[in-house]
Motif scaffolding. Sequence first.
Motif, short mmCIF file in Angstrom:
data_model
loop_
_atom_site.label_atom_id
_atom_site.label_comp_id
_atom_site.label_asym_id
_atom_site.label_seq_id
_atom_site.Cartn_x
_atom_site.Cartn_y
_atom_site.Cartn_z
N SER A 1 -3.53 -53.05 30.98
CA SER A 1 -3.90 -51.65 30.74
C SER A 1 -4.09 -51.37 29.26
O SER A 1 -5.02 -50.67 28.86
N ALA A 2 -3.21 -51.92 28.43
CA ALA A 2 -3.32 -51.70 26.99
C ALA A 2 -4.63 -52.27 26.44
O ALA A 2 -5.31 -51.63 25.63
N ASN A 3 -5.00 -53.46 26.89
CA ASN A 3 -6.25 -54.06 26.43
C ASN A 3 -7.47 -53.26 26.88
O ASN A 3 -8.46 -53.15 26.14
N LEU A 4 -7.42 -52.69 28.07
CA LEU A 4 -8.51 -51.83 28.52
C LEU A 4 -8.60 -50.57 27.65
O LEU A 4 -9.70 -50.08 27.37
N CYS A 5 -7.47 -50.06 27.20
CA CYS A 5 -7.47 -48.91 26.28
C CYS A 5 -8.15 -49.29 24.97
O CYS A 5 -8.97 -48.52 24.45
N ALA B 1 2.14 -46.69 25.18
CA ALA B 1 3.04 -46.21 26.24
C ALA B 1 2.85 -47.00 27.54
O ALA B 1 3.83 -47.30 28.22
N VAL B 2 1.60 -47.32 27.88
CA VAL B 2 1.39 -48.05 29.14
C VAL B 2 1.88 -49.49 29.05
O VAL B 2 2.16 -50.10 30.08
N LYS B 3 2.01 -50.01 27.84
CA LYS B 3 2.60 -51.35 27.71
C LYS B 3 4.01 -51.36 28.29
O LYS B 3 4.47 -52.36 28.80
N ASN B 4 4.69 -50.22 28.20
CA ASN B 4 6.06 -50.10 28.68
C ASN B 4 6.14 -49.39 30.03
O ASN B 4 7.17 -48.83 30.38
N TYR B 5 5.04 -49.40 30.77
CA TYR B 5 4.98 -48.86 32.12
C TYR B 5 5.38 -47.39 32.18
O TYR B 5 6.15 -46.97 33.04
N ASN B 6 4.84 -46.59 31.27
CA ASN B 6 5.08 -45.15 31.30
C ASN B 6 4.01 -44.50 32.17
O ASN B 6 2.83 -44.44 31.79
N LYS B 7 4.41 -44.04 33.33
CA LYS B 7 3.48 -43.52 34.33
C LYS B 7 2.73 -42.27 33.86
O LYS B 7 1.57 -42.07 34.21
N ASN B 8 3.38 -41.42 33.09
CA ASN B 8 2.76 -40.17 32.65
C ASN B 8 1.50 -40.40 31.82
O ASN B 8 0.59 -39.56 31.84
N TYR B 9 1.43 -41.49 31.13
CA TYR B 9 0.24 -41.75 30.31
C TYR B 9 -0.95 -42.20 31.15
O TYR B 9 -2.07 -42.22 30.65
N SER B 10 -0.72 -42.51 32.41
CA SER B 10 -1.85 -42.76 33.31
C SER B 10 -2.67 -41.49 33.46
O SER B 10 -3.90 -41.53 33.52
N TYR B 11 -1.99 -40.36 33.52
CA TYR B 11 -2.68 -39.08 33.65
C TYR B 11 -3.47 -38.76 32.38
O TYR B 11 -4.59 -38.24 32.45
N VAL B 12 -2.89 -39.06 31.24
CA VAL B 12 -3.59 -38.83 29.96
C VAL B 12 -4.85 -39.69 29.92
O VAL B 12 -5.94 -39.19 29.57
#
Length: 161
Positions: free
Chosen positions: A20-24, A72-83
Amino acid sequence: MNDEQTIARDRMRFIKNSQSANLCYLGILLNVFYFVSIYKSDVGTYYYNILIGISIVYNLIFMLAVFLSSEAVKNYNKNYSYVLALVGILQIVRLFIIPMRAHTATTVVNNEQVLVMHNGQFIRVCIYLVLSAVCLLAAAAINFKKCNELSEHLKAIGAQS
């Protein structure tokens, strides 16, 4: 669930969500290609307006928000999926602001009517925005899925999240 799936889920507790981080990061890079293509255009004074100023500020906020989300998504923070999903949708909306307007506009340069954005540049910047949006939406979906899997696994083994 078989042992391989259990091991893969357990590994998630110790490894980063780099997909996910690399896609960002790729989404940011494609956005950079977009705004370089727009801002380097020299078609008289067409781009000297408040809309470009807002676009520049938005690009700075976009890059900061997506970079923060990537961390944040590197650490599996679900809320940043919405962002990431919101920013991905905003990338699609941006297609209808500067590129569409510039593609249909003309301006006077050296006493001649010229197109502000030719077909080649229009297609290129649209591809950049769409691919950036796809990367961000994919990063959001992948992170959301992995967060749910990790949460279920932690509940199954009785660990604190």
